[in-house]
Design a protein around this motif. Structure first.
Motif, PDB file in Angstrom:
ATOM      1  N   UNK A 186       0.837  -1.205   0.000  1.00  0.00           N
ATOM      2  CA  UNK A 186       0.000   0.000   0.000  1.00  0.00           C
ATOM      3  C   UNK A 186       0.870   1.253   0.000  1.00  0.00           C
ATOM      4  N   UNK A 187       1.961   1.227   0.771  1.00  0.00           N
ATOM      5  CA  UNK A 187       2.873   2.372   0.805  1.00  0.00           C
ATOM      6  C   UNK A 187       3.624   2.514  -0.508  1.00  0.00           C
ATOM      7  N   UNK A 188       4.004   1.387  -1.093  1.00  0.00           N
ATOM      8  CA  UNK A 188       4.803   1.432  -2.320  1.00  0.00           C
ATOM      9  C   UNK A 188       4.023   1.974  -3.512  1.00  0.00           C
ATOM     10  N   UNK A 189       2.718   1.718  -3.550  1.00  0.00           N
ATOM     11  CA  UNK A 189       1.922   2.223  -4.680  1.00  0.00           C
ATOM     12  C   UNK A 189       1.064   3.421  -4.276  1.00  0.00           C
ATOM     13  N   UNK A 190       1.233   3.883  -3.034  1.00  0.00           N
ATOM     14  CA  UNK A 190       0.505   5.058  -2.513  1.00  0.00           C
ATOM     15  C   UNK A 190      -0.999   4.913  -2.697  1.00  0.00           C
ATOM     16  N   UNK A 191      -1.539   3.799  -2.184  1.00  0.00           N
ATOM     17  CA  UNK A 191      -2.968   3.496  -2.343  1.00  0.00           C
ATOM     18  C   UNK A 191      -3.680   3.587  -1.002  1.00  0.00           C
ATOM     19  N   UNK A 192      -4.495   4.620  -0.820  1.00  0.00           N
ATOM     20  CA  UNK A 192      -5.296   4.745   0.392  1.00  0.00           C
ATOM     21  C   UNK A 192      -6.292   3.590   0.543  1.00  0.00           C
ATOM     22  N   UNK A 193      -6.998   3.181  -0.553  1.00  0.00           N
ATOM     23  CA  UNK A 193      -7.903   2.037  -0.416  1.00  0.00           C
ATOM     24  C   UNK A 193      -7.198   0.765   0.051  1.00  0.00           C
ATOM     25  N   UNK A 194      -5.964   0.532  -0.403  1.00  0.00           N
ATOM     26  CA  UNK A 194      -5.250  -0.675   0.022  1.00  0.00           C
ATOM     27  C   UNK A 194      -4.845  -0.578   1.488  1.00  0.00           C
ATOM     28  N   UNK A 195      -4.501   0.612   1.954  1.00  0.00           N
ATOM     29  CA  UNK A 195      -4.265   0.790   3.387  1.00  0.00           C
ATOM     30  C   UNK A 195      -5.522   0.425   4.183  1.00  0.00           C
ATOM     31  N   UNK A 196      -6.685   0.837   3.662  1.00  0.00           N
ATOM     32  CA  UNK A 196      -7.937   0.525   4.349  1.00  0.00           C
ATOM     33  C   UNK A 196      -8.184  -0.978   4.376  1.00  0.00           C
TER      34      UNK A 196
ATOM     35  N   UNK B  42       1.590   5.657  19.972  1.00  0.00           N
ATOM     36  CA  UNK B  42       1.348   7.028  19.517  1.00  0.00           C
ATOM     37  C   UNK B  42       2.611   7.869  19.602  1.00  0.00           C
ATOM     38  N   UNK B  43       3.401   7.673  20.643  1.00  0.00           N
ATOM     39  CA  UNK B  43       4.668   8.378  20.739  1.00  0.00           C
ATOM     40  C   UNK B  43       5.598   7.964  19.598  1.00  0.00           C
ATOM     41  N   UNK B  44       5.693   6.660  19.373  1.00  0.00           N
ATOM     42  CA  UNK B  44       6.595   6.143  18.349  1.00  0.00           C
ATOM     43  C   UNK B  44       6.165   6.575  16.955  1.00  0.00           C
ATOM     44  N   UNK B  45       4.903   6.309  16.616  1.00  0.00           N
ATOM     45  CA  UNK B  45       4.435   6.611  15.263  1.00  0.00           C
ATOM     46  C   UNK B  45       4.214   8.109  15.064  1.00  0.00           C
ATOM     47  N   UNK B  46       3.858   8.824  16.139  1.00  0.00           N
ATOM     48  CA  UNK B  46       3.765  10.276  16.025  1.00  0.00           C
ATOM     49  C   UNK B  46       5.112  10.872  15.659  1.00  0.00           C
ATOM     50  N   UNK B  47       6.176  10.362  16.291  1.00  0.00           N
ATOM     51  CA  UNK B  47       7.516  10.832  15.971  1.00  0.00           C
ATOM     52  C   UNK B  47       7.963  10.454  14.575  1.00  0.00           C
ATOM     53  N   UNK B  48       7.584   9.252  14.143  1.00  0.00           N
ATOM     54  CA  UNK B  48       8.004   8.773  12.827  1.00  0.00           C
ATOM     55  C   UNK B  48       7.216   9.409  11.687  1.00  0.00           C
ATOM     56  N   UNK B  49       5.902   9.578  11.884  1.00  0.00           N
ATOM     57  CA  UNK B  49       5.030   9.963  10.775  1.00  0.00           C
ATOM     58  C   UNK B  49       4.679  11.442  10.738  1.00  0.00           C
TER      59      UNK B  49
ATOM     60  N   UNK C   5       6.366  10.183   1.464  1.00  0.00           N
ATOM     61  CA  UNK C   5       5.763  10.312   2.794  1.00  0.00           C
ATOM     62  C   UNK C   5       5.368   8.943   3.333  1.00  0.00           C
ATOM     63  N   UNK C   6       4.788   8.124   2.468  1.00  0.00           N
ATOM     64  CA  UNK C   6       4.250   6.841   2.900  1.00  0.00           C
ATOM     65  C   UNK C   6       5.324   5.797   3.160  1.00  0.00           C
ATOM     66  N   UNK C   7       6.524   6.037   2.641  1.00  0.00           N
ATOM     67  CA  UNK C   7       7.616   5.101   2.911  1.00  0.00           C
ATOM     68  C   UNK C   7       7.927   5.007   4.410  1.00  0.00           C
ATOM     69  N   UNK C   8       7.510   6.021   5.153  1.00  0.00           N
ATOM     70  CA  UNK C   8       7.781   6.032   6.592  1.00  0.00           C
ATOM     71  C   UNK C   8       7.129   4.859   7.323  1.00  0.00           C
ATOM     72  N   UNK C   9       6.054   4.291   6.762  1.00  0.00           N
ATOM     73  CA  UNK C   9       5.355   3.219   7.474  1.00  0.00           C
ATOM     74  C   UNK C   9       5.965   1.844   7.225  1.00  0.00           C
ATOM     75  N   UNK C  10       6.809   1.712   6.213  1.00  0.00           N
ATOM     76  CA  UNK C  10       7.240   0.380   5.778  1.00  0.00           C
ATOM     77  C   UNK C  10       8.036  -0.368   6.844  1.00  0.00           C
ATOM     78  N   UNK C  11       9.091   0.242   7.366  1.00  0.00           N
ATOM     79  CA  UNK C  11       9.938  -0.468   8.339  1.00  0.00           C
ATOM     80  C   UNK C  11       9.193  -0.810   9.628  1.00  0.00           C
ATOM     81  N   UNK C  12       8.481   0.145  10.255  1.00  0.00           N
ATOM     82  CA  UNK C  12       7.772  -0.227  11.495  1.00  0.00           C
ATOM     83  C   UNK C  12       6.720  -1.310  11.288  1.00  0.00           C
ATOM     84  N   UNK C  13       6.046  -1.326  10.146  1.00  0.00           N
ATOM     85  CA  UNK C  13       5.019  -2.345   9.928  1.00  0.00           C
ATOM     86  C   UNK C  13       5.616  -3.701   9.553  1.00  0.00           C
ATOM     87  N   UNK C  14       6.796  -3.702   8.966  1.00  0.00           N
ATOM     88  CA  UNK C  14       7.494  -4.978   8.763  1.00  0.00           C
ATOM     89  C   UNK C  14       7.896  -5.576  10.114  1.00  0.00           C
TER      90      UNK C  14
END
Length: 406
Positions: A95-105, A154-161, A173-182
């Motif tokens: 979802x982050x790699x193709x920047x798809x909001x529906x896929x995030x959902x 919230x502290x962790x992801x607030x700082x990251x995102x 922007x969305x690449x920020x979620x890849x490492x923490x979600x892996x």
């Protein structure tokens, strides 16, 4: 009395670890709402599809989850839920790699499916595991684990995102979620295996539930013949709605008032700290000093008062009273479960599934809040939507839970 306490302390710690895990993935939604709103240029209503996708899975999967638990039992059902959650967190990567909001959902919906199974198993497990009169105390302990995880996430992801310089494209922007979600995916897979092979979680049966002596002596052929349950589902729907609104809208609310994103990103933790304080009181006071019912009544009254002050004050004071609603909300969940499941006996698992369906209030009601905020151009006045919800919880706390026949 000491023997039963010893028997459920170990399993309760393991369940507490599970509550930490799904608190971590649940309470990050407030950060994701603000993050996606910025990355995809969304309005309030569209941004709250985050909570809709996440919590609507509880309605879709609650009854199927009950059927799954009949075949797997509580323990393996928890492990399966963790595995499904891992699939959902993994979906965040493409979802982050193709920047798809529906896929995030879709990913959020899948995480919600796993959580539905996990919660359908773990909440009645905690209720049945020890004496009924201290059930709210045990669930309060689990709530502390859940909210500590939320503060951390919230502290962790607030700082990251939400902190740092702006990216030039949604993809960056969305690449920020890849490492923490892996990393989160790997943790969920490991926990699923640990629970599956654990020797520390005994299988319990809903037949351990005692039918109270004051129960109406009639043959029950349907779970819907228990008014305390049916009204409890509605009350839980209202409760989860106000809890999610207070916890997941506060960051966006702060931004709408003009606070910087880096500062507003911490506002969600205020709500969680408030809930944590209430859970601590619950552990100390229930049931020795205060009954579960008294806590439920006090919670509804505090919610009404907090809502009025939040929508009639300005700036940071208003933000603080939205956060205060966390204190008002905290003990509703642990107090309501034992009251709603009281006397269900063989209907406990299906009753639990119906209560889990009530969590869909977290899907529907924030979306209504967002729509009202967009319509009247006021994120503050839209909080009036919480007033009738607290009033129904108040009704259940004084009248609804006592009903044993229609």
């Amino acid at each position: 009395m000491s023997k039963p306490k010893q028997s459920y302390v170990g399993p309760l710690i393991i369940i507490g670890l599970l509550f930490f895990v799904f608190g971590f993935v649940t309470w990050v939604n407030g950060t994701l709402i603000t993050f996606f709103k910025k990355a995809f240029n969304l309005d309030n209503t569209s941004s709250y599809l985050v909570t809709f996708a996440f919590f609507i899975s509880y309605t879709v999967m609650a009854i199927p989850s009950s059927e799954v638990l009949k075949r797997t039992g509580f323990k393996r059902g928890m492990s399966l839920g963790l595995g499904i959650m891992a699939v959902g967190t993994l979906i965040f990567i493409p979802a982050a790699q193709i920047a798809s909001y529906p896929l995030f959902l879709v990913g959020l919906f899948t995480i919600g499916i796993g959580l539905t199974l996990l919660q359908t198993a773990s909440n009645p497990y905690a209720t049945i595991l020890g004496p009924r009169e201290s059930a709210a105390q045990r669930i309060s302990f689990l709530g502390i684990a859940n909210k500590l995880a939320g503060i951390f996430s919230q502290r962790l992801f607030g700082g990251l995102l939400l902190a740092g310089g702006a990216a030039t494209t949604p993809q960056e922007e969305l690449q920020k979620v890849e490492t923490p979600y892996l990393i989160l995916t790997a943790v969920l897979v490991v926990l699923a295996g640990v629970i599956w092979f654990s020797k520390g979680l005994p299988e319990v049966s809903e037949e351990q539930e005692e039918v109270p002596s004051n129960a109406v002596k009639v043959t029950r052929n349907s779970v819907f013949s228990f008014p305390n349950l049916v009204l409890g589902v509605i009350a839980l729907f209202c409760y989860v709605g106000v809890e999610v609104i207070a916890g997941d809208t506060i960051i966006s609310y702060g931004v709408s008032l003009g606070f910087p994103e880096s500062e507003a990103s911490t506002f969600g933790t205020y709500t969680l700290w408030s809930m944590l304080a209430a859970y601590g009181l619950g552990i100390v006071l229930i049931p020795k000093y205060v009954s579960q019912v008294t806590c439920l009544r006090a919670s509804a009254i505090l919610g009404i008062v907090g809502t009025v002050i939040a929508v009639t004050t300005d700036g940071f004071t208003s933000v603080l009273f939205i956060a205060f609603l966390g204190f008002a909300n905290a003990l509703v969940w642990p107090a309501m479960w034992p009251l709603a499941l009281d006397g269900l006996g063989k209907f406990t698992k299906i009753g639990s599934a119906l209560l889990i369906m009530g969590i869909s209030g977290g899907a529907v009601l924030p979306l209504i809040y967002g729509n009202i905020a967009d319509s009247i151009h006021s994120t503050q006045q839209a909080y009036w939507v919480m007033m009738p919800l607290y009033l129904f919880i108040l009704y259940y706390a004084f009248i609804g839970y006592k009903k044993r026949s229609w």
